[in-house]
Design a protein around this motif. Structure first.
Motif, short mmCIF file in Angstrom:
data_model
loop_
_atom_site.label_atom_id
_atom_site.label_comp_id
_atom_site.label_asym_id
_atom_site.label_seq_id
_atom_site.Cartn_x
_atom_site.Cartn_y
_atom_site.Cartn_z
N ASP A 155 1.16 -1.73 0.31
CA ASP A 155 -0.16 0.08 0.00
C ASP A 155 0.86 0.96 0.01
O ASP A 155 1.77 1.23 1.69
N ASP A 157 0.70 -3.63 7.41
CA ASP A 157 0.09 -3.78 6.74
C ASP A 157 -0.01 -4.98 5.61
O ASP A 157 -1.46 -5.80 5.44
N ARG A 201 -2.94 -7.34 5.61
CA ARG A 201 -4.02 -8.23 3.95
C ARG A 201 -3.75 -9.77 3.89
O ARG A 201 -4.27 -10.38 3.09
N LYS A 259 -8.62 -1.12 8.51
CA LYS A 259 -7.86 -2.86 7.20
C LYS A 259 -8.64 -3.73 8.01
O LYS A 259 -9.11 -4.69 7.67
N ASP A 290 -12.22 -4.55 9.11
CA ASP A 290 -13.01 -5.28 8.37
C ASP A 290 -12.57 -6.07 7.60
O ASP A 290 -13.50 -7.18 6.98
#
Length: 330
Positions: A186, A195, A199, A244, A247
């Motif tokens: 990202d 991150d 992910r 993130k 979610d």
């Protein structure tokens, strides 16, 4: 596995002002026992002689690509430049001041070739070294046989990722197809690892190979030391990643772990005097659970804009001199 069946590995080496170390980092790639390597070197607009040393090295060993950035575009975007032209089945993200042990790639490829396709990362133990190459400590403590003395998470590690820092970033070998599915790093963030871990681990598995195969250099200018510096952007990036994770979470246990992690970031916001960000973290925490008295007290201290940064950084620096920590605890 015959020579014709061996997969290509792409090493993306990003460098910025690392003239003292870049030659050793480059040499550690060329001295690998594994020969099927694509090396992509990205100089991120170094102001010292880093690029000159890279060019000198290339004149003797021309079999690698060099990307010369005119401006420092950040680590994540620079890595994605390399990823865009990566041809390897597997990828390594290497810093210009870290060193790979000679058989690292060979052993990680061997591990990957025996794993199912849903494994996206093979990571290992690491040795931390100082600015002059002196040995500091290992990422995981080891026994007389060189094996980690504690159990290291492997397989579905998403909950472990939410809970604590346990992976030494430069030890990772990643499956290129998984990176591409994720869209690379990202580029809006100040750093890549937390991150990427969030992910990727929610979709793929990780495998721990229990050997020391990388030397990670620890410097005062290292990115991991910047979290307590006001305006570094690191805590802002953590906030983005926590959103993130919110979610992506799949069950209540994961929300509980994320809540605990958010509480640590709220404390760090106080120490770094990122006061408004602490309030935003608190708002995110409130979506998961009641922040509680202790956290509300910390947020109140942030609202009062207490100038604690200098004192806390002085404390941290002196604590490190007395008892160096294993890695950087997020």
């Amino acid at each position: 596995m015959t020579n014709f069946e061996k997969p290509l590995v792409t090493v993306i080496l990003t460098a910025y002002n690392q003239e003292k170390y870049i030659e050793e980092a480059l040499a550690s790639v060329f001295y690998q026992t594994y020969r099927y390597i694509q090396l992509i070197v990205i100089d991120n607009a170094s102001k010292d002689n880093t690029l000159g040393i890279i060019e000198s090295f290339k004149s003797k060993s021309p079999a690698f690509q060099v990307i010369r950035n005119r401006h420092n575009i950040g680590l994540c975007r620079a890595f994605n430049q390399g990823l865009a032209i990566a041809q390897g089945q597997y990828v390594i993200d290497l810093s210009g001041d870290d060193i790979m042990i000679a058989d690292r790639i060979e052993k990680q490829v061997e591990a990957f070739e025996h794993l199912p396709e849903d494994y996206a990362v093979v990571f290992t133990n690491a040795r931390y070294i100082g600015k002059n190459g002196q040995r500091l400590h290992n990422h995981y403590e080891i026994d007389a046989k060189g094996r980690a003395t504690s159990q290291v998470p492997s397989g579905d590690v998403y909950k472990n990722i939410l809970e604590r820092y346990f992976i030494c970033t430069p030890t990772m070998m990643m499956r290129t197809s998984a990176l591409q599915q994720l869209g690379g790093y990202d580029e809006a963030l100040a750093f890549e690892d937390f991150d990427f871990w969030v992910r990727s681990s929610v979709r793929f598995k990780y495998f721990y190979l229990d050997e020391i195969l990388t030397k990670k250099r620890v410097l005062k200018t290292s990115l991991s030391t910047g979290v307590y510096k006001k305006g570094s952007g690191m805590l802002q990036s953590y906030y983005a990643v926590c959103n993130k994770a919110y979610d992506l979470n799949r069950d209540q246990k994961e929300f509980d772990l994320l809540a605990a992690r958010i509480r640590t970031f709220i404390r760090k916001c106080l120490y770094a005097q990122e006061f408004e960000l602490a309030v935003r973290f608190r708002r995110l925490l409130n979506y998961i659970e009641n922040p509680g008295l202790q956290t509300e007290l910390i947020v109140l201290m942030c609202r009062l804009h207490l100038p604690v940064n200098f004192a806390y950084r002085f404390y941290i620096e002196n604590l490190k001199k007395i008892a160096p920590q294993e890695g950087f605890a997020f």
